[in-house]
Design a protein around this motif. Sequence first.
Motif, mmCIF file in Angstrom:
data_model
loop_
_atom_site.group_PDB
_atom_site.id
_atom_site.type_symbol
_atom_site.label_atom_id
_atom_site.label_comp_id
_atom_site.label_asym_id
_atom_site.label_seq_id
_atom_site.Cartn_x
_atom_site.Cartn_y
_atom_site.Cartn_z
ATOM 1 N N PRO A 1 0.824 -1.204 0.000
ATOM 2 C CA PRO A 1 0.000 0.000 0.000
ATOM 3 C C PRO A 1 0.863 1.261 0.000
ATOM 4 O O PRO A 1 2.021 1.226 0.421
ATOM 5 C CB PRO A 1 -0.783 -0.107 1.310
ATOM 6 N N GLY A 2 0.269 2.341 -0.461
ATOM 7 C CA GLY A 2 0.965 3.628 -0.427
ATOM 8 C C GLY A 2 1.433 4.072 -1.793
ATOM 9 O O GLY A 2 1.289 3.358 -2.783
ATOM 10 N N GLY B 1 -0.414 4.645 3.042
ATOM 11 C CA GLY B 1 -1.673 3.912 3.144
ATOM 12 C C GLY B 1 -2.026 3.632 4.598
ATOM 13 O O GLY B 1 -1.749 4.441 5.489
ATOM 14 N N ASN B 2 -2.579 2.461 4.823
ATOM 15 C CA ASN B 2 -3.110 2.165 6.159
ATOM 16 C C ASN B 2 -2.130 1.461 7.092
ATOM 17 O O ASN B 2 -2.538 0.856 8.069
ATOM 18 C CB ASN B 2 -4.391 1.355 6.019
ATOM 19 N N ASN C 1 2.632 -0.815 -6.233
ATOM 20 C CA ASN C 1 1.438 -0.524 -5.428
ATOM 21 C C ASN C 1 0.508 -1.755 -5.431
ATOM 22 O O ASN C 1 0.378 -2.442 -6.444
ATOM 23 C CB ASN C 1 0.724 0.703 -6.008
ATOM 24 N N ASP C 2 -0.129 -2.026 -4.293
ATOM 25 C CA ASP C 2 -0.968 -3.230 -4.165
ATOM 26 C C ASP C 2 -2.138 -3.285 -5.151
ATOM 27 O O ASP C 2 -2.475 -4.346 -5.689
ATOM 28 C CB ASP C 2 -1.457 -3.401 -2.714
ATOM 29 N N ALA C 3 -2.773 -2.142 -5.406
ATOM 30 C CA ALA C 3 -3.925 -2.156 -6.323
ATOM 31 C C ALA C 3 -3.442 -2.252 -7.772
ATOM 32 O O ALA C 3 -4.132 -2.838 -8.625
ATOM 33 C CB ALA C 3 -4.773 -0.911 -6.123
ATOM 34 N N GLY D 1 -8.184 -0.195 3.080
ATOM 35 C CA GLY D 1 -8.313 1.090 2.378
ATOM 36 C C GLY D 1 -9.018 0.867 1.054
ATOM 37 O O GLY D 1 -9.631 -0.187 0.844
ATOM 38 N N LEU D 2 -8.965 1.870 0.189
ATOM 39 C CA LEU D 2 -9.490 1.679 -1.164
ATOM 40 C C LEU D 2 -8.360 1.984 -2.149
ATOM 41 O O LEU D 2 -7.846 3.100 -2.177
ATOM 42 C CB LEU D 2 -10.700 2.572 -1.441
ATOM 43 N N GLY D 3 -7.960 0.960 -2.896
ATOM 44 C CA GLY D 3 -6.870 1.133 -3.852
ATOM 45 C C GLY D 3 -7.397 1.219 -5.264
ATOM 46 O O GLY D 3 -8.524 0.788 -5.546
ATOM 47 N N GLU E 1 -4.427 6.554 -7.351
ATOM 48 C CA GLU E 1 -4.691 6.591 -5.899
ATOM 49 C C GLU E 1 -6.146 7.024 -5.707
ATOM 50 O O GLU E 1 -6.454 8.080 -5.138
ATOM 51 C CB GLU E 1 -3.712 7.548 -5.197
ATOM 52 N N HIS F 1 -8.095 8.222 -2.580
ATOM 53 C CA HIS F 1 -7.858 9.562 -2.040
ATOM 54 C C HIS F 1 -8.457 10.641 -2.944
ATOM 55 O O HIS F 1 -8.094 11.820 -2.829
ATOM 56 C CB HIS F 1 -6.361 9.787 -1.792
ATOM 57 N N GLU G 1 -11.955 6.592 0.558
ATOM 58 C CA GLU G 1 -11.739 5.426 1.425
ATOM 59 C C GLU G 1 -12.237 5.632 2.854
ATOM 60 O O GLU G 1 -12.358 4.682 3.607
ATOM 61 C CB GLU G 1 -10.293 4.934 1.385
#
Length: 297
Positions: free
Chosen positions: A66-67, A81-82, A107-109, A136-138, A158, A161, A180
């Motif tokens: 994440p992030g 991220g979270n 990035n994870d998403a 979160g929401l990716g 992102e 956000h 998110e």
Amino acid sequence: MGKVIGIDIGGTKINGGVIDQEGNILRRTSKETSKSGNAIDVLETLSCVIDELIDDEIIGIGIGAPGFIDSNQGKVLSVGGNIQGWAETDIKSYLNKKYDVKIQVENDANVAAICEGWLGAGAGMDSFVMITIGTGLGGGIFIKESGILRGAHFQAGELGHSILHPRGHKCSCGQKGCVEMYVSGTAIESHYFKMRGLSLTGKEVLDSYRTDEIAKVVVDNFTFDLATFIISLKNIFDPEGIIIGGGVIDSKEIWWDNMILSFSEGVNDSANLKILPAKFRNDSGMIGAARAIFNIL
Ligand code: BGC
């Protein structure tokens, strides 16, 4: 060709698997992501997951994290991220000191989108937007000619956000009213807690939809906000498809039909947008992280 390890670092769990060139998960393991707020603890848990999976056949490790991720350098940038304390973590350097194989951090998403475009719901589409709804929401934006959109500063996609409710709830990224904060497992959890004063997990709230009036209100708000957000995504990107993954997709029978209904009632021109669940559900991050490694070998 050998096999690779694909890892998805989530807000609650780190999932890892040994994955072959066809995207089959041969072995898997999972550990709780450290909640200590110390990035070093998360990196140590990550190493434990890798140590359980690594053997002589492994030729690379792909990580979805994440992030805001600089995928050239393999490090987290300003927003983590979270995971508290995650910003600025140099994941690739840490892993390079321990493992003598190729490492790729994304990035994870974005890796979830790579998986779904390769073998999943987005295979064959010219363009799609992936959203992962979990802690979160990716988001990941895929366009056939150019692949995943990373942006000028590794901040493209992102989507969690983008602002849904101006001056709304404060997000960990520093903004107010981020999507998110309304459309995620954490949002379901905290909205329920605010209304009922009872601490349930997002999944428990979703599971109580038919028996608990407050859970119903919370989940209906989530569903409406998700539909509203998808209307904006349609108007910004006009993609062939929107693919929804992440942990919350496992409870989709509870909210999916209402989300489609709210989308249809609210949208100006749906343009036959295909709104689909991720084929690999919450495994798409792990598989896509492995694919990111096969792509650079
Ligand atoms: C982070 C994203 C990430 C998403 C899902 C957000 O809070 O900013 O980078 O993709 O959570 O983990």
